[in-house]
Design a protein around this motif. Structure first.
Motif, PDB file in Angstrom:
ATOM      1  N   GLY A 207       0.788  -1.228   0.000  1.00 34.95           N
ATOM      2  CA  GLY A 207       0.000   0.000   0.000  1.00 34.95           C
ATOM      3  C   GLY A 207       0.817   1.273   0.000  1.00 34.95           C
ATOM      4  N   VAL A 208       1.700   1.407  -0.967  1.00 30.73           N
ATOM      5  CA  VAL A 208       2.485   2.643  -1.097  1.00 30.73           C
ATOM      6  C   VAL A 208       1.618   3.619  -1.909  1.00 30.73           C
ATOM      7  N   VAL A 209       0.834   4.414  -1.214  1.00 34.03           N
ATOM      8  CA  VAL A 209      -0.236   5.182  -1.854  1.00 34.03           C
ATOM      9  C   VAL A 209       0.230   6.123  -2.988  1.00 34.03           C
ATOM     10  N   PRO A 210       1.261   6.942  -2.786  1.00 36.26           N
ATOM     11  CA  PRO A 210       1.639   7.847  -3.891  1.00 36.26           C
ATOM     12  C   PRO A 210       2.042   7.097  -5.157  1.00 36.26           C
ATOM     13  N   ALA A 211       2.756   5.986  -4.986  1.00 39.07           N
ATOM     14  CA  ALA A 211       3.191   5.199  -6.158  1.00 39.07           C
ATOM     15  C   ALA A 211       1.985   4.536  -6.825  1.00 39.07           C
ATOM     16  N   LEU A 212       1.022   4.121  -6.027  1.00 34.27           N
ATOM     17  CA  LEU A 212      -0.193   3.527  -6.582  1.00 34.27           C
ATOM     18  C   LEU A 212      -0.921   4.554  -7.452  1.00 34.27           C
ATOM     19  N   GLY A 213      -0.864   5.798  -7.025  1.00 33.44           N
ATOM     20  CA  GLY A 213      -1.482   6.876  -7.795  1.00 33.44           C
ATOM     21  C   GLY A 213      -0.850   7.065  -9.165  1.00 33.44           C
ATOM     22  N   ARG A 214       0.415   6.708  -9.291  1.00 27.31           N
ATOM     23  CA  ARG A 214       1.128   6.905 -10.567  1.00 27.31           C
ATOM     24  C   ARG A 214       1.136   5.645 -11.422  1.00 27.31           C
ATOM     25  N   LEU A 215       0.745   4.518 -10.832  1.00 20.26           N
ATOM     26  CA  LEU A 215       0.974   3.236 -11.502  1.00 20.26           C
ATOM     27  C   LEU A 215       0.281   3.108 -12.857  1.00 20.26           C
ATOM     28  N   GLN A 216      -1.008   3.404 -12.904  1.00 22.80           N
ATOM     29  CA  GLN A 216      -1.772   3.123 -14.118  1.00 22.80           C
ATOM     30  C   GLN A 216      -1.201   3.847 -15.335  1.00 22.80           C
ATOM     31  N   ALA A 217      -0.706   5.059 -15.117  1.00 26.77           N
ATOM     32  CA  ALA A 217      -0.158   5.839 -16.226  1.00 26.77           C
ATOM     33  C   ALA A 217       1.121   5.209 -16.791  1.00 26.77           C
ATOM     34  N   HIS A 218       1.818   4.429 -15.981  1.00 30.62           N
ATOM     35  CA  HIS A 218       3.080   3.830 -16.426  1.00 30.62           C
ATOM     36  C   HIS A 218       2.930   2.391 -16.867  1.00 30.62           C
ATOM     37  N   ALA A 260      -9.453   3.708 -13.063  1.00 32.54           N
ATOM     38  CA  ALA A 260      -8.662   4.113 -14.227  1.00 32.54           C
ATOM     39  C   ALA A 260      -8.144   2.925 -15.036  1.00 32.54           C
ATOM     40  N   SER A 261      -8.096   1.750 -14.407  1.00 34.05           N
ATOM     41  CA  SER A 261      -7.407   0.616 -15.016  1.00 34.05           C
ATOM     42  C   SER A 261      -8.301  -0.204 -15.959  1.00 34.05           C
ATOM     43  N   ALA A 262      -7.711  -0.642 -17.076  1.00 32.61           N
ATOM     44  CA  ALA A 262      -8.415  -1.579 -17.958  1.00 32.61           C
ATOM     45  C   ALA A 262      -8.033  -3.009 -17.588  1.00 32.61           C
ATOM     46  N   ALA A 263      -6.951  -3.158 -16.858  1.00 34.10           N
ATOM     47  CA  ALA A 263      -6.468  -4.503 -16.524  1.00 34.10           C
ATOM     48  C   ALA A 263      -7.133  -5.038 -15.260  1.00 34.10           C
ATOM     49  N   ALA A 264      -7.460  -4.153 -14.339  1.00 31.89           N
ATOM     50  CA  ALA A 264      -7.967  -4.587 -13.034  1.00 31.89           C
ATOM     51  C   ALA A 264      -9.358  -4.051 -12.795  1.00 31.89           C
ATOM     52  N   LYS A 265     -10.328  -4.934 -12.827  1.00 30.36           N
ATOM     53  CA  LYS A 265     -11.690  -4.481 -12.519  1.00 30.36           C
ATOM     54  C   LYS A 265     -11.973  -4.682 -11.037  1.00 30.36           C
ATOM     55  N   ARG A 266     -11.274  -5.656 -10.429  1.00 30.01           N
ATOM     56  CA  ARG A 266     -11.329  -5.770  -8.973  1.00 30.01           C
ATOM     57  C   ARG A 266      -9.935  -6.021  -8.425  1.00 30.01           C
ATOM     58  N   VAL A 267      -9.776  -5.673  -7.168  1.00 28.67           N
ATOM     59  CA  VAL A 267      -8.481  -5.879  -6.526  1.00 28.67           C
ATOM     60  C   VAL A 267      -8.540  -7.208  -5.769  1.00 28.67           C
ATOM     61  N   THR A 268      -7.430  -7.926  -5.756  1.00 32.03           N
ATOM     62  CA  THR A 268      -7.350  -9.118  -4.918  1.00 32.03           C
ATOM     63  C   THR A 268      -6.863  -8.686  -3.539  1.00 32.03           C
ATOM     64  N   ILE A 269      -7.685  -8.931  -2.542  1.00 32.27           N
ATOM     65  CA  ILE A 269      -7.295  -8.583  -1.171  1.00 32.27           C
ATOM     66  C   ILE A 269      -6.599  -9.789  -0.556  1.00 32.27           C
ATOM     67  N   GLU A 270      -5.335  -9.614  -0.212  1.00 32.58           N
ATOM     68  CA  GLU A 270      -4.607 -10.716   0.417  1.00 32.58           C
ATOM     69  C   GLU A 270      -4.736 -10.584   1.937  1.00 32.58           C
ATOM     70  N   TYR A 271      -5.029 -11.713   2.563  1.00 32.93           N
ATOM     71  CA  TYR A 271      -5.273 -11.683   3.999  1.00 32.93           C
ATOM     72  C   TYR A 271      -4.673 -12.940   4.612  1.00 32.93           C
ATOM     73  N   VAL A 272      -3.542 -12.766   5.287  1.00 33.36           N
ATOM     74  CA  VAL A 272      -2.846 -13.908   5.876  1.00 33.36           C
ATOM     75  C   VAL A 272      -3.602 -14.324   7.140  1.00 33.36           C
ATOM     76  N   MET A 273      -3.798 -15.617   7.332  1.00 35.21           N
ATOM     77  CA  MET A 273      -4.607 -16.079   8.468  1.00 35.21           C
ATOM     78  C   MET A 273      -3.701 -16.470   9.645  1.00 35.21           C
TER      79      MET A 273
END
Ligand code: SAH
Length: 371
Positions: A207-218, A260-273
């Motif tokens: 969850g590196v928020v600023p980088a996530l904000g730039r990801l789709q454009a790159h 914004a993404s065409a590749a990801a319509k949903r996010v996979t939430i990873e949850y370690v048990m």
């Protein structure tokens, strides 16, 4: 700018992104389409010997020999699990070791790729964290993992494509190595290179928020989020990066990416048990609340223990109850089958071998991390 034609130093083409390879050809006075031919040889056919690149003229081949080197990664060790999972321990320049894992399934073959030597994020349940952080991998060291896996699995034969999916879920936090990771992922998806579908290349982040904000454009790819806890108090403990980008900041950033993404319509939430830590029904209820408006599927990962780990894997029955609660509330839930744990290739067991680590303590390095 360095005059490549005069420079004695050779360029490692594996360390260049697609645009940079084009630029390199311009600098050696060659037409840009030649770079496409070279990219095809390297990444579609797995050919690194210039003399085998038969559609390049003799003079271009000589020029390339003079100015270019193609440094592939070295396999230190290859290990095959009883379930078909393959783990490679790779030696990179400087002597460090990194790990890559191939997981074959009936309908796909997934390669789990590392993005850094070690990791700076210090998640309390992850063995990579205990190794500390050494350095970012270069483009060549990232794409080289896919290249080597293809070579070892016979994947440069066009009728045999064992690696159909890539997940950036090996060692390291990919969004903290943004440039190299996005350029390498673009090579994975380019039709002249590995040609993987963008829905089949997944970046996983704490969850590196600023980088996530730039990801789709790159680089527009599928997204996985290592959430692991349904409230800030617990997440601060498990994923200390949460202190910098808490859940109420993180989830809106994820939603913006999906929009914004065409590749990801949903996010996979990873949850370690983790037994008794984040696996109670009360946690599932909180999870339901925070994820109610996030298009997602939830992937429950049974904790994989490692030496000196402070946690215990949740009991199967508890994982099932947790999953059932979420399913009843309309979520898509999968439980990850643990693969390759007999060869320490399972999630969170990848340690490589980090030399000269800059961090040994368990303090939070977040403010020293740039994104
Ligand atoms: N830094 C990125 C990429 C690492 S991905 C990220 O956090 O997403 C590795 C995945 O395995 C993450 O979801 C991570 O949280 C999970 N993981 C780490 N240690 C684990 C362990 N001991 N058992 C099970 N899963 C683990």
């Amino acid at each position: 700018m360095v005059d490549i034609q005069k420079s004695e130093e050779k360029t490692n083409l594996f360390d260049l992104g697609l645009e940079e390879i084009k630029q390199f050809f311009v600098e050696i006075d060659e037409k840009p389409f030649r770079s496409t031919q070279l990219v095809k040889w390297l990444y579609q056919h797995g050919v690194t010997d210039f003399d085998e690149m038969t559609n390049l003229s003799k003079s271009l081949r000589e020029k390339l020999k003079k100015h270019v080197q193609l440094e592939a990664l070295e396999i230190e060790h290859e290990e095959k699990s009883n379930d078909g999972t393959v783990k490679w321990v790779l030696r990179i320049p400087g002597g460090q070791l990194i790990e890559t894992v191939f997981i074959p399934e009936a309908d796909r073959g997934t390669l789990c790729i590392s993005s850094q030597v070690g990791c700076a994020l210090d998640c309390s349940f992850c063995s990579t964290a205990q190794q500390g952080f050494n350095r970012n991998l270069s483009i060549g060291e990232i794409i080289g993992q896919l290249w080597l896996a293809n070579q070892r699995l016979g994947g440069f034969d066009k009728d045999n494509r064992p690696v159909s999916n890539v997940v950036m879920m090996g060692m390291g936090e990919p969004l903290l190595n943004f440039d190299a990771v996005t350029k390498a992922m673009n090579i994975m998806m380019d039709d002249n290179a590995f040609g993987l579908s963008k829905r089949r290349v997944t970046i996983s982040t704490s969850g590196v928020v600023p980088a996530l904000g730039r990801l789709q454009a790159h680089s527009d790819v599928a997204l996985a989020l290592s959430l692991h806890a349904p409230n800030n108090e617990l997440r601060n403990e498990l994923v200390p990066l949460n202190k910098k980008y808490p859940i109420e900041v993180l989830l809106p950033a994820v939603k913006s990416y999906l929009d914004a993404s065409a590749a990801a319509k949903r996010v996979t939430i990873e949850y370690v048990m983790l037994d008794g830590v984040n696996d109670k029904i009360e946690h599932a209820k909180q999870l339901k609340k925070i994820l109610h408006d996030v298009p997602c599927k939830i992937n429950l990962i049974p904790f994989n223990p490692f030496p000196n780990s402070q946690y215990v894997r949740s009991k199967n029955q508890q994982i099932q109850r947790f999953a059932e609660f979420l399913v009843k509330n309309g979520f898509i839930v999968t439980t990850r089958k643990t693969r390759g744990d007999d060869i320490d290739a399972a999630c969170g067991q990848l340690v490589g071998k980090v030399k000269d680590k800059t961090k040994r303590t368990r303090s939070i390095p977040i403010n020293t991390v740039s994104e």
